[in-house]
Design an enzyme around this catalytic site. Sequence first.
Site, PDB file in Angstrom:
ATOM      1  N   ARG A  83       0.818  -1.218   0.000  1.00 28.01           N
ATOM      2  CA  ARG A  83       0.000   0.000   0.000  1.00 28.01           C
ATOM      3  C   ARG A  83       0.856   1.275   0.000  1.00 28.01           C
ATOM      4  O   ARG A  83       0.456   2.300   0.540  1.00 28.01           O
ATOM      5  CB  ARG A  83      -0.950   0.025   1.214  1.00 28.01           C
ATOM      6  CG  ARG A  83      -1.970  -1.083   1.229  1.00 28.01           C
ATOM      7  CD  ARG A  83      -3.001  -0.903   0.119  1.00 28.01           C
ATOM      8  NE  ARG A  83      -4.063  -1.899   0.231  1.00 28.01           N
ATOM      9  CZ  ARG A  83      -4.050  -3.071  -0.374  1.00 28.01           C
ATOM     10  NH1 ARG A  83      -3.041  -3.424  -1.140  1.00 28.01           N
ATOM     11  NH2 ARG A  83      -5.052  -3.911  -0.227  1.00 28.01           N
ATOM     12  N   SER A 110     -11.489  -1.218   3.220  1.00 30.05           N
ATOM     13  CA  SER A 110     -10.696  -1.597   4.401  1.00 30.05           C
ATOM     14  C   SER A 110     -10.283  -0.335   5.148  1.00 30.05           C
ATOM     15  O   SER A 110      -9.682   0.563   4.560  1.00 30.05           O
ATOM     16  CB  SER A 110      -9.415  -2.319   3.984  1.00 30.05           C
ATOM     17  OG  SER A 110      -9.712  -3.558   3.399  1.00 30.05           O
ATOM     18  N   GLU A 152      -5.829   2.606   7.036  1.00 26.49           N
ATOM     19  CA  GLU A 152      -5.433   2.356   5.645  1.00 26.49           C
ATOM     20  C   GLU A 152      -5.739   3.549   4.718  1.00 26.49           C
ATOM     21  O   GLU A 152      -4.856   3.997   3.982  1.00 26.49           O
ATOM     22  CB  GLU A 152      -6.108   1.059   5.156  1.00 26.49           C
ATOM     23  CG  GLU A 152      -5.440   0.438   3.946  1.00 26.49           C
ATOM     24  CD  GLU A 152      -6.047   0.911   2.665  1.00 26.49           C
ATOM     25  OE1 GLU A 152      -5.293   1.168   1.714  1.00 26.49           O
ATOM     26  OE2 GLU A 152      -7.271   1.060   2.587  1.00 26.49           O
TER      27      GLU A 152
HETATM   28  N1  EPU Z   1     -11.133 -12.135   8.368  1.00 26.02           N
HETATM   29  C1  EPU Z   1     -11.829 -12.453   9.509  1.00 26.02           C
HETATM   30  N2  EPU Z   1     -12.894 -11.694   9.844  1.00 26.02           N
HETATM   31  C2  EPU Z   1     -13.321 -10.655   9.081  1.00 26.02           C
HETATM   32  C3  EPU Z   1     -12.613 -10.314   7.913  1.00 26.02           C
HETATM   33  C4  EPU Z   1     -11.517 -11.094   7.581  1.00 26.02           C
HETATM   34  O1  EPU Z   1     -11.503 -13.393  10.226  1.00 26.02           O
HETATM   35  O2  EPU Z   1     -14.311 -10.028   9.468  1.00 26.02           O
HETATM   36  C5  EPU Z   1      -9.977 -12.963   7.999  1.00 26.02           C
HETATM   37  C6  EPU Z   1     -10.387 -14.135   7.173  1.00 26.02           C
HETATM   38  O3  EPU Z   1      -9.776 -15.254   7.745  1.00 26.02           O
HETATM   39  C7  EPU Z   1      -9.802 -13.922   5.822  1.00 26.02           C
HETATM   40  C8  EPU Z   1      -8.672 -12.964   6.103  1.00 26.02           C
HETATM   41  O4  EPU Z   1      -9.068 -12.214   7.247  1.00 26.02           O
HETATM   42  O5  EPU Z   1      -9.366 -15.103   5.245  1.00 26.02           O
HETATM   43  C9  EPU Z   1      -8.445 -12.013   4.956  1.00 26.02           C
HETATM   44  O6  EPU Z   1      -9.687 -11.428   4.642  1.00 26.02           O
HETATM   45  P1  EPU Z   1     -10.019 -10.972   3.155  1.00 26.02           P
HETATM   46  O7  EPU Z   1      -9.579 -11.980   2.193  1.00 26.02           O
HETATM   47  O8  EPU Z   1     -11.439 -10.523   3.134  1.00 26.02           O
HETATM   48  O9  EPU Z   1      -9.069  -9.730   2.947  1.00 26.02           O
HETATM   49  P2  EPU Z   1      -8.611  -8.588   3.937  1.00 26.02           P
HETATM   50  O10 EPU Z   1      -7.267  -8.907   4.449  1.00 26.02           O
HETATM   51  O11 EPU Z   1      -9.683  -8.289   4.912  1.00 26.02           O
HETATM   52  C10 EPU Z   1      -7.432  -7.305   2.016  1.00 26.02           C
HETATM   53  C11 EPU Z   1      -7.388  -5.884   1.488  1.00 26.02           C
HETATM   54  C12 EPU Z   1      -8.637  -5.588   0.691  1.00 26.02           C
HETATM   55  C13 EPU Z   1      -8.705  -6.577  -0.447  1.00 26.02           C
HETATM   56  C14 EPU Z   1      -8.739  -8.007   0.152  1.00 26.02           C
HETATM   57  C15 EPU Z   1      -8.711  -9.086  -0.896  1.00 26.02           C
HETATM   58  C16 EPU Z   1      -6.062  -4.542   3.011  1.00 26.02           C
HETATM   59  C17 EPU Z   1      -6.050  -3.536   4.114  1.00 26.02           C
HETATM   60  N3  EPU Z   1      -7.263  -4.974   2.605  1.00 26.02           N
HETATM   61  O12 EPU Z   1      -8.522  -7.363   2.916  1.00 26.02           O
HETATM   62  O13 EPU Z   1      -8.525  -4.280   0.163  1.00 26.02           O
HETATM   63  O14 EPU Z   1      -9.835  -6.356  -1.234  1.00 26.02           O
HETATM   64  O15 EPU Z   1      -7.581  -8.207   0.974  1.00 26.02           O
HETATM   65  O16 EPU Z   1      -7.429  -9.182  -1.419  1.00 26.02           O
HETATM   66  O17 EPU Z   1      -5.005  -4.900   2.526  1.00 26.02           O
HETATM   67  C18 EPU Z   1      -9.015  -2.020   0.624  1.00 26.02           C
HETATM   68  O18 EPU Z   1      -7.790  -1.835   0.628  1.00 26.02           O
HETATM   69  O19 EPU Z   1      -9.851  -1.088   0.837  1.00 26.02           O
HETATM   70  C19 EPU Z   1      -9.505  -3.363   0.420  1.00 26.02           C
HETATM   71  C20 EPU Z   1     -10.792  -3.657   0.470  1.00 26.02           C
END
Ligand code: EPU
Length: 335
Positions: free
Chosen positions: A163, A237, A330
Amino acid sequence: MQENVLISKLTTMRLGGPARYVQEVTEPKQVAEAYDFARKNSLPVYVLGYGSNVIGRDEGFDGLVLVNKLKGVETVSETGDEVVIKAASGEMLDDLCGFTAERGYTGIEAMSAIPGTVGAAPVQNVGAYGQEIANVLVGVSAYDTSQGRTLWIDAADCQLGYRRSIFNTTEFGRYFITAVTIKLRKGQLRPPFYISLQAFVEQNGLTDFSPMAIRQAVTAVRAGKLPDPKQIASSGSFFKNVVVDDATAAKMQREGVRTYEEGGRNTVPSGWLIEQTGLKGKEFHGMRVSDKAALILINESAHSYADLAAARQEISDAVYKKFGFRLEQEPVELA
Ligand code: EPU
C-alpha cells in the site's frame, strides 16, 4: 473551477468540510494550468481520483483539489503472449479490468470491482486476491510539479510496497500521474487462488479460470462483503493488515494465530483481529464495524471526522489490549 465544495461530497466515506477550490481535470493540459493557478495563489494541491480511499477532515482543505477525470485506454504493443496497455489515470480501475479480461489478458482480473481510479493504483500499490499493481506495472506518465513537465517514471523507480510507493511517501504531492502502463499476459491464473477466492471457486464448482471468469468470481466475492460506495458510506478496508517478520509469523502460527503471505510479506489479517476482539457489527460514534468484514468501517450516522477518530481509537485500543498490535489506518486523509 468551483469554490467551497464539501469534501464529504467528493469522498465515499462522506466526511469532511469544504475545499476552497475544486477543479475537475478532463484534459491533460488542465493539469499544468491547475498547478500554475495554485502556485500563483500559494495554494496546496491535493489530487483525488474516485475518493474511495481518502477521508476528509472537519476543517476542510484550504487549497485546490483536483478531481482526476482523464480518460482513454490504448494497446501500446502486443506480442504472441504479452500485451502492453496504457490507461489514462482517471479511468475506473474496474473498467480497465473489464477491458483486459474481455480480451483474455491476465494480471489485473482479481482487482475487479475495486472502487477506485487507475491513477490511484500505483500510488498505493492497489491489490486484491493475490494480484497487485506492482506485478504488472511498466511505469507511469506523470506531470512533475518540480520541473513543470510531464515525464515517464519506470516501475522500479516508483518503489512499490504494501500500500505504498514514492507517490504517497517520499515524493508525496510532487507528481500528478496522467497515465499508467501495464504489461499483461495472454492466459489465465492457475489454482490454488487467494484463500477467499479459492473458497468461492470450490463452493460454486467453478472450472473456468479465464480472466473473465475470475473477474466475475471476484466481483461476486466482493459484492458479498464490501459495501457499494454508491449505496453505503465507507472507505473499504479501514485498517491495514499488520505486517510481521518471519520469526513473529512463525511464533504466532505456533500459537494458533492466523498469518498470511501477501506479495512476499507476512501479514496478520486485521479483520480477524477485530473479529476476535468481539467488535464485528458493533457501532462506535456513528461508525459501524461491518458485520460482513470486520476490516470495514461504515459511516452510518457519524457527523464529523471527530466521530471517526473516536471510533478508530476505541477499536484500535481494544485490539491492542487483546493482541498487542497497533492498527494503522489504511485510507489517507485529505490534508
Ligand atoms: N477475516 C476475519 N474476519 C473478518 C474479515 C476477515 O476473520 O471479518 C480474515 C479471514 O480469515 C480472511 C482474512 O481475514 O481469510 C483475509 O480477509 P479478506 O480476504 O477478506 O481480505 P482482507 O485482508 O480483509 C485485504 C485488502 C482488501 C482486499 C482483500 C482481498 C487490506 C487492508 N485490505 O482485505 O482491500 O480487497 O484483501 O485481497 O489490505 C481495501 O484496501 O480497501 C480493500 C478492500
